[in-house]
Design a protein around this motif. Structure first.
Motif, PDB file in Angstrom:
ATOM      1  N   GLN A  63      -8.088 -33.356   8.397  1.00  0.00           N
ATOM      2  CA  GLN A  63      -7.393 -34.230   9.341  1.00  0.00           C
ATOM      3  C   GLN A  63      -7.060 -33.491  10.626  1.00  0.00           C
ATOM      4  OE1 GLN A  63      -6.886 -37.646   8.789  1.00  0.00           O
ATOM      5  NE2 GLN A  63      -6.607 -37.481  10.986  1.00  0.00           N
ATOM      6  N   SER A  64      -6.671 -32.235  10.496  1.00  0.00           N
ATOM      7  CA  SER A  64      -6.370 -31.420  11.669  1.00  0.00           C
ATOM      8  C   SER A  64      -7.611 -31.260  12.552  1.00  0.00           C
ATOM      9  CB  SER A  64      -5.842 -30.048  11.224  1.00  0.00           C
ATOM     10  OG  SER A  64      -5.668 -29.204  12.322  1.00  0.00           O
ATOM     11  N   TRP A  65      -8.755 -30.974  11.930  1.00  0.00           N
ATOM     12  CA  TRP A  65     -10.005 -30.867  12.672  1.00  0.00           C
ATOM     13  C   TRP A  65     -10.326 -32.178  13.389  1.00  0.00           C
ATOM     14  CZ3 TRP A  65     -13.231 -27.276  14.362  1.00  0.00           C
ATOM     15  CH2 TRP A  65     -13.225 -26.011  13.778  1.00  0.00           C
ATOM     16  N   LEU A  66     -10.188 -33.291  12.680  1.00  0.00           N
ATOM     17  CA  LEU A  66     -10.498 -34.598  13.273  1.00  0.00           C
ATOM     18  C   LEU A  66      -9.533 -34.948  14.403  1.00  0.00           C
ATOM     19  CD1 LEU A  66     -11.392 -36.575  10.045  1.00  0.00           C
ATOM     20  CD2 LEU A  66     -12.975 -35.706  11.786  1.00  0.00           C
ATOM     21  N   ALA A  69     -10.540 -32.873  17.391  1.00  0.00           N
ATOM     22  CA  ALA A  69     -11.767 -33.400  17.991  1.00  0.00           C
ATOM     23  C   ALA A  69     -11.480 -34.672  18.779  1.00  0.00           C
ATOM     24  CB  ALA A  69     -12.809 -33.664  16.904  1.00  0.00           C
ATOM     25  N   ARG A  70     -10.649 -35.543  18.217  1.00  0.00           N
ATOM     26  CA  ARG A  70     -10.286 -36.789  18.906  1.00  0.00           C
ATOM     27  C   ARG A  70      -9.563 -36.487  20.216  1.00  0.00           C
ATOM     28  NH1 ARG A  70      -7.827 -39.168  14.843  1.00  0.00           N
ATOM     29  NH2 ARG A  70      -9.744 -40.122  14.125  1.00  0.00           N
ATOM     30  N   ALA A  71      -8.658 -35.518  20.199  1.00  0.00           N
ATOM     31  CA  ALA A  71      -7.916 -35.148  21.412  1.00  0.00           C
ATOM     32  C   ALA A  71      -8.859 -34.560  22.462  1.00  0.00           C
ATOM     33  CB  ALA A  71      -6.805 -34.160  21.069  1.00  0.00           C
ATOM     34  N   ARG A  72      -9.793 -33.739  22.011  1.00  0.00           N
ATOM     35  CA  ARG A  72     -10.749 -33.155  22.956  1.00  0.00           C
ATOM     36  C   ARG A  72     -11.638 -34.222  23.578  1.00  0.00           C
ATOM     37  NH1 ARG A  72     -13.473 -28.552  19.587  1.00  0.00           N
ATOM     38  NH2 ARG A  72     -14.814 -28.473  21.415  1.00  0.00           N
ATOM     39  N   LEU A  73     -12.093 -35.178  22.771  1.00  0.00           N
ATOM     40  CA  LEU A  73     -12.914 -36.269  23.300  1.00  0.00           C
ATOM     41  C   LEU A  73     -12.122 -37.128  24.281  1.00  0.00           C
ATOM     42  CD1 LEU A  73     -14.863 -37.343  20.108  1.00  0.00           C
ATOM     43  CD2 LEU A  73     -15.797 -36.222  22.135  1.00  0.00           C
ATOM     44  N   ALA A  74     -10.866 -37.392  23.954  1.00  0.00           N
ATOM     45  CA  ALA A  74     -10.022 -38.174  24.855  1.00  0.00           C
ATOM     46  C   ALA A  74      -9.819 -37.449  26.167  1.00  0.00           C
ATOM     47  CB  ALA A  74      -8.677 -38.467  24.181  1.00  0.00           C
ATOM     48  N   ALA A  75      -9.640 -36.134  26.127  1.00  0.00           N
ATOM     49  CA  ALA A  75      -9.455 -35.351  27.354  1.00  0.00           C
ATOM     50  C   ALA A  75     -10.710 -35.404  28.218  1.00  0.00           C
ATOM     51  CB  ALA A  75      -9.092 -33.911  27.009  1.00  0.00           C
ATOM     52  N   VAL A  76     -11.886 -35.301  27.581  1.00  0.00           N
ATOM     53  CA  VAL A  76     -13.141 -35.383  28.325  1.00  0.00           C
ATOM     54  C   VAL A  76     -13.308 -36.780  28.915  1.00  0.00           C
ATOM     55  CG1 VAL A  76     -15.658 -35.344  28.080  1.00  0.00           C
ATOM     56  CG2 VAL A  76     -14.271 -33.544  27.036  1.00  0.00           C
ATOM     57  N   ALA A  77     -13.000 -37.802  28.128  1.00  0.00           N
ATOM     58  CA  ALA A  77     -13.122 -39.177  28.621  1.00  0.00           C
ATOM     59  C   ALA A  77     -12.157 -39.426  29.775  1.00  0.00           C
ATOM     60  CB  ALA A  77     -12.861 -40.165  27.487  1.00  0.00           C
ATOM     61  N   ASP A  78     -10.926 -38.937  29.653  1.00  0.00           N
ATOM     62  CA  ASP A  78      -9.948 -39.102  30.731  1.00  0.00           C
ATOM     63  C   ASP A  78     -10.405 -38.388  31.992  1.00  0.00           C
ATOM     64  OD1 ASP A  78      -8.355 -40.628  29.105  1.00  0.00           O
ATOM     65  OD2 ASP A  78      -6.934 -39.013  28.648  1.00  0.00           O
ATOM     66  N   ALA A  79     -10.961 -37.196  31.847  1.00  0.00           N
ATOM     67  CA  ALA A  79     -11.459 -36.449  33.003  1.00  0.00           C
ATOM     68  C   ALA A  79     -12.627 -37.194  33.643  1.00  0.00           C
ATOM     69  CB  ALA A  79     -11.881 -35.050  32.583  1.00  0.00           C
ATOM     70  N   GLY A  80     -13.486 -37.781  32.823  1.00  0.00           N
ATOM     71  CA  GLY A  80     -14.614 -38.553  33.342  1.00  0.00           C
ATOM     72  C   GLY A  80     -14.159 -39.795  34.074  1.00  0.00           C
ATOM     73  N   HIS A  81     -13.137 -40.467  33.553  1.00  0.00           N
ATOM     74  CA  HIS A  81     -12.602 -41.656  34.223  1.00  0.00           C
ATOM     75  C   HIS A  81     -11.934 -41.277  35.527  1.00  0.00           C
ATOM     76  CE1 HIS A  81     -13.568 -44.453  31.085  1.00  0.00           C
ATOM     77  NE2 HIS A  81     -12.881 -43.778  30.176  1.00  0.00           N
TER      78      HIS A  81
END
Length: 99
Positions: A63-66, A69-81
């Motif tokens: 769960q910690s890994w997931l 990973a979810r937080a990292r993807l959200a950060a990348v998506a936020d940076a892209g937006h």
């Protein structure tokens, strides 16, 4: 009364200390194995309790890994937006147009 064996003197947290360093795939694979052994119902109670504790530690690690990973993807998506929002008003920029 005899002294506890080294295995008995190790607490559940110590017995599962290695879990914190496992990569996701290995933790998940071990968790699947623990679940299969518990579901088979062929282990003595004491071993089943130790397996359960290890399974809990493995599940928390996964769960910690997931979550990470979810937080990292959200950060990348936020940076892209943020990048597309900065450029969206520029003349001739069709970044917000899907086609």
């Amino acid at each position: 009364m005899s002294a506890p064996s080294p295995a008995e003197s190790i607490g559940p947290a110590d017995a599962n200390a290695d879990v914190a360093s496992l990569p996701y795939e290995q933790a998940r694979e071990q968790l699947v194995g623990v679940v299969q052994r518990l579901e088979a119902g062929q282990v003595p109670l004491e071993e089943a309790l130790k397996l359960w504790e290890r399974g809990e530690a493995l599940a928390a690690r996964c769960q910690s890994w997931l979550d990470d990973a979810r937080a990292r993807l959200a950060a990348v998506a936020d940076a892209g937006h943020a990048d597309t929002a900065d450029d969206s008003g520029a003349p001739g920029n069709h970044a917000s147009t899907p086609f």
